[in-house]
Design a protein around this motif. Structure first.
Motif, short mmCIF file in Angstrom:
data_model
loop_
_atom_site.label_atom_id
_atom_site.label_comp_id
_atom_site.label_asym_id
_atom_site.label_seq_id
_atom_site.Cartn_x
_atom_site.Cartn_y
_atom_site.Cartn_z
N ALA A 30 23.56 92.45 -72.82
CA ALA A 30 22.45 92.09 -71.93
C ALA A 30 22.96 91.40 -70.68
O ALA A 30 22.47 91.63 -69.56
CB ALA A 30 21.45 91.20 -72.67
N GLY A 31 23.97 90.52 -70.83
CA GLY A 31 24.55 89.83 -69.69
C GLY A 31 25.22 90.79 -68.72
O GLY A 31 25.10 90.65 -67.49
N VAL A 32 25.95 91.78 -69.25
CA VAL A 32 26.60 92.78 -68.40
C VAL A 32 25.55 93.57 -67.60
O VAL A 32 25.70 93.79 -66.39
CB VAL A 32 27.46 93.74 -69.25
N LEU A 33 24.50 94.00 -68.27
CA LEU A 33 23.46 94.78 -67.60
C LEU A 33 22.76 93.96 -66.51
O LEU A 33 22.53 94.45 -65.40
CB LEU A 33 22.43 95.27 -68.63
N LEU A 34 22.42 92.72 -66.84
CA LEU A 34 21.74 91.88 -65.86
C LEU A 34 22.65 91.60 -64.65
O LEU A 34 22.21 91.71 -63.50
CB LEU A 34 21.32 90.55 -66.50
N LEU A 39 34.18 87.16 -80.53
CA LEU A 39 33.13 87.63 -79.62
C LEU A 39 32.63 86.50 -78.74
O LEU A 39 32.29 86.71 -77.57
CB LEU A 39 31.98 88.24 -80.42
N LEU A 40 32.59 85.31 -79.29
CA LEU A 40 32.19 84.15 -78.51
C LEU A 40 33.21 83.87 -77.40
O LEU A 40 32.86 83.58 -76.25
CB LEU A 40 32.04 82.93 -79.41
N VAL A 41 34.49 83.95 -77.74
CA VAL A 41 35.55 83.77 -76.75
C VAL A 41 35.44 84.84 -75.67
O VAL A 41 35.59 84.56 -74.48
CB VAL A 41 36.94 83.83 -77.43
N LEU A 42 35.17 86.08 -76.08
CA LEU A 42 35.02 87.18 -75.12
C LEU A 42 33.85 86.93 -74.18
O LEU A 42 33.96 87.12 -72.97
CB LEU A 42 34.80 88.50 -75.87
N GLY A 43 32.75 86.45 -74.74
CA GLY A 43 31.56 86.24 -73.92
C GLY A 43 31.67 85.08 -72.96
O GLY A 43 31.13 85.13 -71.85
N THR A 44 32.38 84.02 -73.37
CA THR A 44 32.46 82.82 -72.54
C THR A 44 33.76 82.70 -71.74
O THR A 44 33.89 81.82 -70.89
CB THR A 44 32.33 81.55 -73.42
N SER A 45 34.72 83.59 -72.02
CA SER A 45 36.06 83.54 -71.39
C SER A 45 36.75 82.20 -71.65
O SER A 45 37.56 81.75 -70.85
CB SER A 45 35.97 83.78 -69.88
N SER A 46 36.42 81.57 -72.75
CA SER A 46 37.00 80.26 -73.07
C SER A 46 37.31 80.19 -74.56
O SER A 46 36.40 80.32 -75.39
CB SER A 46 36.04 79.14 -72.69
N SER A 47 38.59 79.99 -74.90
CA SER A 47 38.94 79.86 -76.31
C SER A 47 38.49 78.51 -76.86
O SER A 47 38.32 78.34 -78.07
CB SER A 47 40.45 80.03 -76.50
N GLU A 48 38.28 77.53 -75.97
CA GLU A 48 37.81 76.21 -76.41
C GLU A 48 36.43 76.28 -77.04
O GLU A 48 36.10 75.48 -77.91
CB GLU A 48 37.76 75.24 -75.23
N ALA A 61 23.41 78.43 -80.68
CA ALA A 61 23.14 78.70 -79.27
C ALA A 61 24.21 79.58 -78.63
O ALA A 61 24.16 79.84 -77.43
CB ALA A 61 23.04 77.38 -78.50
N ALA A 62 25.16 80.05 -79.43
CA ALA A 62 26.26 80.86 -78.89
C ALA A 62 25.79 82.11 -78.14
O ALA A 62 26.32 82.42 -77.06
CB ALA A 62 27.21 81.25 -80.02
N PRO A 63 24.80 82.85 -78.65
CA PRO A 63 24.36 84.03 -77.90
C PRO A 63 23.83 83.69 -76.50
O PRO A 63 24.06 84.43 -75.54
CB PRO A 63 23.24 84.61 -78.79
N ILE A 64 23.15 82.55 -76.39
CA ILE A 64 22.62 82.14 -75.07
C ILE A 64 23.78 81.83 -74.13
O ILE A 64 23.78 82.23 -72.96
CB ILE A 64 21.69 80.92 -75.23
N GLY A 65 24.78 81.11 -74.65
CA GLY A 65 25.94 80.79 -73.83
C GLY A 65 26.71 82.02 -73.41
O GLY A 65 27.14 82.15 -72.26
N ALA A 66 26.91 82.97 -74.34
CA ALA A 66 27.63 84.20 -74.02
C ALA A 66 26.87 85.03 -73.00
O ALA A 66 27.46 85.62 -72.08
CB ALA A 66 27.86 85.01 -75.30
N PHE A 67 25.54 85.09 -73.14
CA PHE A 67 24.72 85.83 -72.18
C PHE A 67 24.86 85.25 -70.77
O PHE A 67 25.10 85.97 -69.80
CB PHE A 67 23.25 85.78 -72.62
N GLY A 68 24.74 83.92 -70.66
CA GLY A 68 24.82 83.28 -69.35
C GLY A 68 26.19 83.45 -68.71
O GLY A 68 26.29 83.77 -67.52
N ALA A 69 27.26 83.28 -69.50
CA ALA A 69 28.61 83.39 -68.96
C ALA A 69 28.93 84.81 -68.52
O ALA A 69 29.52 85.03 -67.45
CB ALA A 69 29.63 82.92 -70.00
#
Length: 447
Positions: free
Chosen positions: A34-38, A276-285, A210-218
């Protein structure tokens, strides 16, 4: 590595099935798409989603320091033999040095074979050096000595309050050793800390919802701000980097995993939510607390997890090291600079040191590259402007490779210590462990 005999672990109840939409990795995948499409179709709106990703990463960073502190303290204080702490640390750093160096060499070899920058014929004088000036300045300010001194916090609590991972680890080791040294008098404190750890890991589980929301926004911000089109001009570099990282994970780390008696693919699948969370947020932290929890639940002892994972986040940066040599040679090839074997080996030696000096710094991959290029003047630092546009896309691969490398390191050091619960580890990789949501509260934090 020998296969060590393990005591039979407790029977593990098979996990109850969940609806597909309840799985975190499914929710994160949908959010990323969804983030990519938006971001692609509505770039301005995608850029406006940045606070969602930032807020989630801040929420995770909020709990990283206390998670590390409690994990390390309870792990060390629960050990009878304190000499084991130094032994684990020595083995971990031996592993980090070996495979970080190997990652640099792999990146160097692939860059020479594929030559992704050859034929571009870029004149360094035409590049915008100002666009990378801030990174060069930050690189000059970060030295190995300064980095080592910065590990010691101003006060006992400042590492926790400021969220500095290495400072927190430093204080946690000292506190854990002190707590173990007082014997029976420290048992009540240890019991209280273990109860607090249980509550804190439940907090981690709540935040991760809340991980999906963070991944979507990032992801919406990344695509909206930089655009998928920016990949076209430097597709060869990005593709080469992803290919090299995949090669390193499957061949190099895969061989290590096989020697240690497990499958790298099964470990990756076990950590799919976090990856997948790391992929979505570009952050391993963003997945560090979950990695600690997952590795403990997979049978790795607290004392090993608490030492290897936090230090690995600063010293075991396989993806960052591959990126450094690959990007440096790409810039050299693109600007027509032919490096001799001696110059490349010099770059390799400098990179081994500078990668430790900038460890733990936000955007460390780009900053470390700037530091290394400034020391090895054969390659123009201004050439970094060539890759600035796609660095965000490569940071995702850097983070994923770093994350997997630290997971493998944790298992391997646990095996070297003969402390891995093999039955529980096999159950975890086979998917027979219940999810955190299905565990009773007293079992949320792995013992």
């Amino acid at each position: 590595m020998a296969v060590f005999a393990q005591e039979p672990g407790p029977a593990v109840a098979p996990p109850r099935s969940q609806p597909w939409y309840r799985h975190l990795y499914v929710q994160v995948l949908i959010a990323i798409a969804a983030g990519v499409l938006l971001g692609h179709f509505f770039p301005a709106t995608g850029e406006a989603m940045k606070p969602l990703g930032d807020a989630f990463i801040k929420a995770v960073k909020m709990i990283i320091a206390p998670v590390i502190f409690l994990t390390v303290v309870t792990g060390i204080a629960g050990m009878r033999d304190l000499s084991r702490v130094g032994r684990v640390a020595a083995k971990a750093f031996a592993y980090f040095l070996t495979f970080s160096t190997l990652a640099l060499i792999v990146g160097l070899i692939v860059a020479n074979v594929v030559r992704p920058g050859a034929g571009l014929h870029i004149d360094p004088a035409t590049l915008d050096a100002g666009s990378v000036a801030q990174y060069s300045k930050q690189a000059h300010e970060t030295t190995v000595t300064g980095f080592l001194l910065a590990i010691i916090p101003q006060t006992v609590l400042s590492g926790l309050s400021e969220g500095n991972v290495l400072q927190t680890l430093f204080i946690a080791i000292l506190f854990g050793v002190s707590l173990a040294s007082v014997g029976a008098r420290g048992q009540r404190v240890l019991a209280a800390l273990e109860e607090l750890a249980t509550i804190l890991f439940k907090l981690v589980a709540i935040v991760m919802k809340a991980a999906p929301i963070g991944a979507f926004g990032a992801m919406a911000f990344t695509i909206g701000a930089f655009g998928i089109g920016t990949l076209a001009n430097l597709a060869a570099l990005v593709a080469t980097f992803y290919f090299t990282s995949l090669l390193f994970v499957l061949v190099v780390l895969g061989s290590v995993a096989r020697l240690a008696g497990f499958s790298i693919l099964k470990l990756i699948f076990y950590l799919k939510d976090e990856l997948l969370l790391v992929l979505g947020t570009s952050s391993s932290e963003s997945a560090l607390p979950s990695l600690i929890e997952k590795m403990e639940r997979a049978g790795c002892p607290k004392s090993v997890v608490g030492l290897v994972v936090p230090t690995g986040y600063s010293f075991n940066l396989d993806g960052t090291n591959i990126y450094m040599t690959l990007a440096a040679l790409f810039i050299a090839q693109a600007t027509g600079v032919e490096l001799t074997l001696g110059q490349q080996l010099l770059f390799l030696s400098v990179a081994m040191l500078s990668s430790k000096g900038a460890a733990g710094v936000t955007g460390s991959g780009f900053i470390t590259l700037a530091a290394t290029l400034s020391i090895v003047p054969s390659v123009p630092v201004a050439g970094m402007a060539l890759i600035l546009g796609v660095d965000r896309f490569m940071s995702e691969c850097r983070s994923l490779t770093n994350f997997i490398g630290n997971a493998v390191a944790t298992v391997v050091v646990s095996r070297w210590e003969r402390a891995l619960d093999r039955d529980q580890f096999d159950a975890a990789l086979a998917g027979r462990l219940p999810s955190v949501d299905q565990l009773p509260p007293e079992m949320v934090s792995a013992e």
